[in-house]
Design a protein around this motif. Sequence first.
Motif, PDB file in Angstrom:
ATOM      1  N   ILE A 105       0.868  -1.180   0.000  1.00  0.00           N
ATOM      2  CA  ILE A 105       0.000   0.000   0.000  1.00  0.00           C
ATOM      3  C   ILE A 105       0.904   1.229   0.000  1.00  0.00           C
ATOM      4  O   ILE A 105       1.620   1.471   0.983  1.00  0.00           O
ATOM      5  N   ASP A 106       0.890   2.003  -1.092  1.00  0.00           N
ATOM      6  CA  ASP A 106       1.760   3.194  -1.137  1.00  0.00           C
ATOM      7  C   ASP A 106       1.130   4.343  -0.342  1.00  0.00           C
ATOM      8  O   ASP A 106       0.007   4.228   0.156  1.00  0.00           O
ATOM      9  N   ASP A 107       1.862   5.445  -0.221  1.00  0.00           N
ATOM     10  CA  ASP A 107       1.396   6.540   0.641  1.00  0.00           C
ATOM     11  C   ASP A 107       0.078   7.131   0.150  1.00  0.00           C
ATOM     12  O   ASP A 107      -0.789   7.477   0.951  1.00  0.00           O
ATOM     13  N   PHE A 108      -0.048   7.270  -1.170  1.00  0.00           N
ATOM     14  CA  PHE A 108      -1.283   7.830  -1.724  1.00  0.00           C
ATOM     15  C   PHE A 108      -2.467   6.935  -1.365  1.00  0.00           C
ATOM     16  O   PHE A 108      -3.492   7.398  -0.869  1.00  0.00           O
ATOM     17  N   SER A 109      -2.306   5.626  -1.590  1.00  0.00           N
ATOM     18  CA  SER A 109      -3.381   4.685  -1.272  1.00  0.00           C
ATOM     19  C   SER A 109      -3.697   4.698   0.225  1.00  0.00           C
ATOM     20  O   SER A 109      -4.862   4.674   0.634  1.00  0.00           O
ATOM     21  N   ARG A 110      -2.632   4.728   1.029  1.00  0.00           N
ATOM     22  CA  ARG A 110      -2.831   4.711   2.489  1.00  0.00           C
ATOM     23  C   ARG A 110      -3.714   5.876   2.939  1.00  0.00           C
ATOM     24  O   ARG A 110      -4.648   5.701   3.722  1.00  0.00           O
ATOM     25  N   ALA A 111      -3.434   7.061   2.407  1.00  0.00           N
ATOM     26  CA  ALA A 111      -4.194   8.254   2.810  1.00  0.00           C
ATOM     27  C   ALA A 111      -5.650   8.129   2.363  1.00  0.00           C
ATOM     28  O   ALA A 111      -6.581   8.493   3.105  1.00  0.00           O
ATOM     29  N   ARG A 112      -5.857   7.601   1.145  1.00  0.00           N
ATOM     30  CA  ARG A 112      -7.235   7.439   0.634  1.00  0.00           C
ATOM     31  C   ARG A 112      -8.008   6.390   1.428  1.00  0.00           C
ATOM     32  O   ARG A 112      -9.180   6.574   1.731  1.00  0.00           O
ATOM     33  N   ILE A 113      -7.361   5.284   1.716  1.00  0.00           N
ATOM     34  CA  ILE A 113      -8.027   4.229   2.495  1.00  0.00           C
ATOM     35  C   ILE A 113      -8.354   4.769   3.887  1.00  0.00           C
ATOM     36  O   ILE A 113      -9.486   4.624   4.378  1.00  0.00           O
ATOM     37  N   ASP A 114      -7.386   5.431   4.504  1.00  0.00           N
ATOM     38  CA  ASP A 114      -7.612   5.959   5.858  1.00  0.00           C
ATOM     39  C   ASP A 114      -8.786   6.940   5.887  1.00  0.00           C
ATOM     40  O   ASP A 114      -9.564   6.951   6.846  1.00  0.00           O
ATOM     41  N   ALA A 115      -8.912   7.766   4.855  1.00  0.00           N
ATOM     42  CA  ALA A 115      -9.990   8.767   4.838  1.00  0.00           C
ATOM     43  C   ALA A 115     -11.353   8.079   4.775  1.00  0.00           C
ATOM     44  O   ALA A 115     -12.302   8.477   5.469  1.00  0.00           O
ATOM     45  N   SER A 116     -11.458   7.040   3.960  1.00  0.00           N
ATOM     46  CA  SER A 116     -12.757   6.354   3.853  1.00  0.00           C
ATOM     47  C   SER A 116     -13.053   5.549   5.120  1.00  0.00           C
ATOM     48  O   SER A 116     -14.196   5.511   5.597  1.00  0.00           O
ATOM     49  N   VAL A 117     -12.009   4.944   5.681  1.00  0.00           N
ATOM     50  CA  VAL A 117     -12.188   4.196   6.938  1.00  0.00           C
ATOM     51  C   VAL A 117     -12.598   5.148   8.068  1.00  0.00           C
ATOM     52  O   VAL A 117     -13.437   4.793   8.908  1.00  0.00           O
ATOM     53  N   ALA A 118     -12.052   6.353   8.054  1.00  0.00           N
ATOM     54  CA  ALA A 118     -12.433   7.338   9.084  1.00  0.00           C
ATOM     55  C   ALA A 118     -13.936   7.629   9.008  1.00  0.00           C
ATOM     56  O   ALA A 118     -14.613   7.768  10.041  1.00  0.00           O
ATOM     57  N   GLU A 119     -14.471   7.695   7.786  1.00  0.00           N
ATOM     58  CA  GLU A 119     -15.910   7.915   7.631  1.00  0.00           C
ATOM     59  C   GLU A 119     -16.711   6.721   8.168  1.00  0.00           C
ATOM     60  O   GLU A 119     -17.745   6.895   8.830  1.00  0.00           O
ATOM     61  N   LEU A 120     -16.214   5.521   7.910  1.00  0.00           N
ATOM     62  CA  LEU A 120     -16.895   4.325   8.442  1.00  0.00           C
ATOM     63  C   LEU A 120     -16.877   4.307   9.965  1.00  0.00           C
ATOM     64  O   LEU A 120     -17.862   3.900  10.598  1.00  0.00           O
ATOM     65  N   ILE A 121     -15.760   4.728  10.543  1.00  0.00           N
ATOM     66  CA  ILE A 121     -15.665   4.776  12.010  1.00  0.00           C
ATOM     67  C   ILE A 121     -16.680   5.786  12.562  1.00  0.00           C
ATOM     68  O   ILE A 121     -17.376   5.501  13.544  1.00  0.00           O
ATOM     69  N   GLU A 122     -16.779   6.935  11.900  1.00  0.00           N
ATOM     70  CA  GLU A 122     -17.769   7.948  12.319  1.00  0.00           C
ATOM     71  C   GLU A 122     -19.188   7.391  12.266  1.00  0.00           C
ATOM     72  O   GLU A 122     -19.989   7.612  13.175  1.00  0.00           O
ATOM     73  N   GLU A 123     -19.501   6.688  11.175  1.00  0.00           N
ATOM     74  CA  GLU A 123     -20.844   6.109  11.060  1.00  0.00           C
ATOM     75  C   GLU A 123     -21.080   5.069  12.153  1.00  0.00           C
ATOM     76  O   GLU A 123     -22.149   5.031  12.773  1.00  0.00           O
ATOM     77  N   ARG A 124     -20.071   4.235  12.387  1.00  0.00           N
ATOM     78  CA  ARG A 124     -20.201   3.216  13.436  1.00  0.00           C
ATOM     79  C   ARG A 124     -20.419   3.876  14.794  1.00  0.00           C
ATOM     80  O   ARG A 124     -21.297   3.471  15.566  1.00  0.00           O
ATOM     81  N   ASP A 125     -19.626   4.913  15.080  1.00  0.00           N
ATOM     82  CA  ASP A 125     -19.762   5.585  16.378  1.00  0.00           C
ATOM     83  C   ASP A 125     -21.120   6.272  16.496  1.00  0.00           C
ATOM     84  O   ASP A 125     -21.712   6.301  17.587  1.00  0.00           O
ATOM     85  N   ALA A 126     -21.618   6.800  15.376  1.00  0.00           N
ATOM     86  CA  ALA A 126     -22.936   7.463  15.404  1.00  0.00           C
ATOM     87  C   ALA A 126     -24.041   6.448  15.698  1.00  0.00           C
ATOM     88  O   ALA A 126     -24.930   6.714  16.517  1.00  0.00           O
ATOM     89  N   VAL A 127     -24.004   5.278  15.063  1.00  0.00           N
ATOM     90  CA  VAL A 127     -25.065   4.293  15.333  1.00  0.00           C
ATOM     91  C   VAL A 127     -24.903   3.674  16.726  1.00  0.00           C
ATOM     92  O   VAL A 127     -25.903   3.331  17.366  1.00  0.00           O
ATOM     93  N   ALA A 128     -23.657   3.608  17.205  1.00  0.00           N
ATOM     94  CA  ALA A 128     -23.452   3.129  18.585  1.00  0.00           C
ATOM     95  C   ALA A 128     -24.055   4.135  19.567  1.00  0.00           C
ATOM     96  O   ALA A 128     -24.737   3.740  20.527  1.00  0.00           O
ATOM     97  N   ALA A 129     -23.834   5.430  19.312  1.00  0.00           N
ATOM     98  CA  ALA A 129     -24.361   6.467  20.206  1.00  0.00           C
ATOM     99  C   ALA A 129     -25.889   6.479  20.200  1.00  0.00           C
ATOM    100  O   ALA A 129     -26.524   6.839  21.202  1.00  0.00           O
ATOM    101  N   LEU A 130     -26.471   6.080  19.071  1.00  0.00           N
ATOM    102  CA  LEU A 130     -27.938   6.009  18.973  1.00  0.00           C
ATOM    103  C   LEU A 130     -28.491   4.707  19.566  1.00  0.00           C
ATOM    104  O   LEU A 130     -29.704   4.474  19.544  1.00  0.00           O
ATOM    105  N   GLY A 131     -27.597   3.847  20.045  1.00  0.00           N
ATOM    106  CA  GLY A 131     -28.028   2.576  20.628  1.00  0.00           C
ATOM    107  C   GLY A 131     -28.478   1.560  19.589  1.00  0.00           C
ATOM    108  O   GLY A 131     -29.204   0.607  19.904  1.00  0.00           O
ATOM    109  N   LEU A 132     -28.025   1.747  18.335  1.00  0.00           N
ATOM    110  CA  LEU A 132     -28.475   0.848  17.258  1.00  0.00           C
ATOM    111  C   LEU A 132     -27.580  -0.382  17.124  1.00  0.00           C
ATOM    112  O   LEU A 132     -27.948  -1.344  16.435  1.00  0.00           O
ATOM    113  N   ILE A 133     -26.415  -0.368  17.732  1.00  0.00           N
ATOM    114  CA  ILE A 133     -25.560  -1.561  17.745  1.00  0.00           C
ATOM    115  C   ILE A 133     -25.057  -1.789  19.164  1.00  0.00           C
ATOM    116  O   ILE A 133     -25.108  -0.895  19.984  1.00  0.00           O
TER     117      ILE A 133
END
Length: 327
Positions: A299-327
């Motif tokens: 995974i080169d640096d460009f790919s790493r940054a892109r993957i991390d950015a999308s994963v950060a969004e997934l983490i936000e969504e997960r944390d949001a549904v956890a805060a809503l008591g949905l998981i």
Amino acid sequence: SRTPVTVTVTGAAGQIGYALLFRIGAGDMLGPDVPVRLRLLEIPQALKAAEGTAMELDDGAFPLLAGVDITHDARVAFDGTNIALLVGARPRGPGMERGDLLEANGGIFGPQGAAIEAAAADDVRVLVVGNPANTNALIAQRHAPSVPAGRFTAMTRLDHNRALSRVAGHLGVPVADVSRVAIWGNHSATQYPDLTHALVAGEPAAARLDRSWIEDDFIPGVAKRGAAIIEARGASSAASAASAVIDHVRDWTLGTAPGDWTSAALPSDGSYGVPEGLVCSFPVTAEGGEWRIVPGLDIDDFSRARIDASVAELIEERDAVAALGLI
Ligand code: NAX
């Protein structure tokens, strides 16, 4: 003759359902020797439309179609199901905040996960198409603790197919010559369509592609293709989405082509630094009915940054549904 495979389709009266059911009936998904029993799940207001679609399925006289049942009860829809295609979801309405959207979908995918837990066949395989697909799949999976987590997937195959087609079109080669493209992350505008390891007729694609084309045309073109389809067609992708469902399930059950891989979102095992359990798209192969994340890619640096950015969004969504008591 073989026992029919039970396939549940939610949102069956919608536009993806309309394209998908006929492909399933024709045997495109599980192969030409496998009879299928369809279970259509819809909300009460759409049951009549689902019945209309079922009438047309009858009129298709598909030799492999062993029956069609229609219900608004998830427990009935998932009873004994082998393959669950969760297409129906709550779309974002005017003035709806992201939290409202996640909550409305949690109210759909939580109970559907619980119904799968309670009623589905032991070998159940689940594909979530309804958006936000990755997080809806996470919610459903968390409500089905006795089903192996890896049986819950979300669809990035349409993005994968768009990427294959865009490279082929750009280079003027047949789609079949392009392999090893990958979609990483969320099925959203932050997804990372990755050509680092792609091959064209067995040779590295990178040698034939400009960096500027990849960054300024290919990546945004794939990530925003859904919006371009809406702009052109006046409706969101439907037949191409249905075709991607067919491809995903066929590869999952029958295996991916030797030497190639595809893309699917599934609960992370921690590969590539993606937090365990997050439903994230990876390059994957399938064999013996199980997905495997392609290991050991550089995974080169460009790919790493892109993957991390999308994963950060997934983490936000997960944390949001956890805060809503949905998981
Ligand atoms: P439609 O609005 O045409 O159909 C959705 C259907 O789901 C409706 O008939 C509705 O009555 C039904 N539904 C709603 N809540 C339900 C529930 N609780 N149980 C059962 N059925 C329910 O949408 P369509 O164009 O078919 O798209 C379906 C979903 O796919 C949307 O969420 C859409 O955003 C998503 N997509 C995902 C894609 C992907 O690549 N993962 C690509 C295509 C598509 O945009």
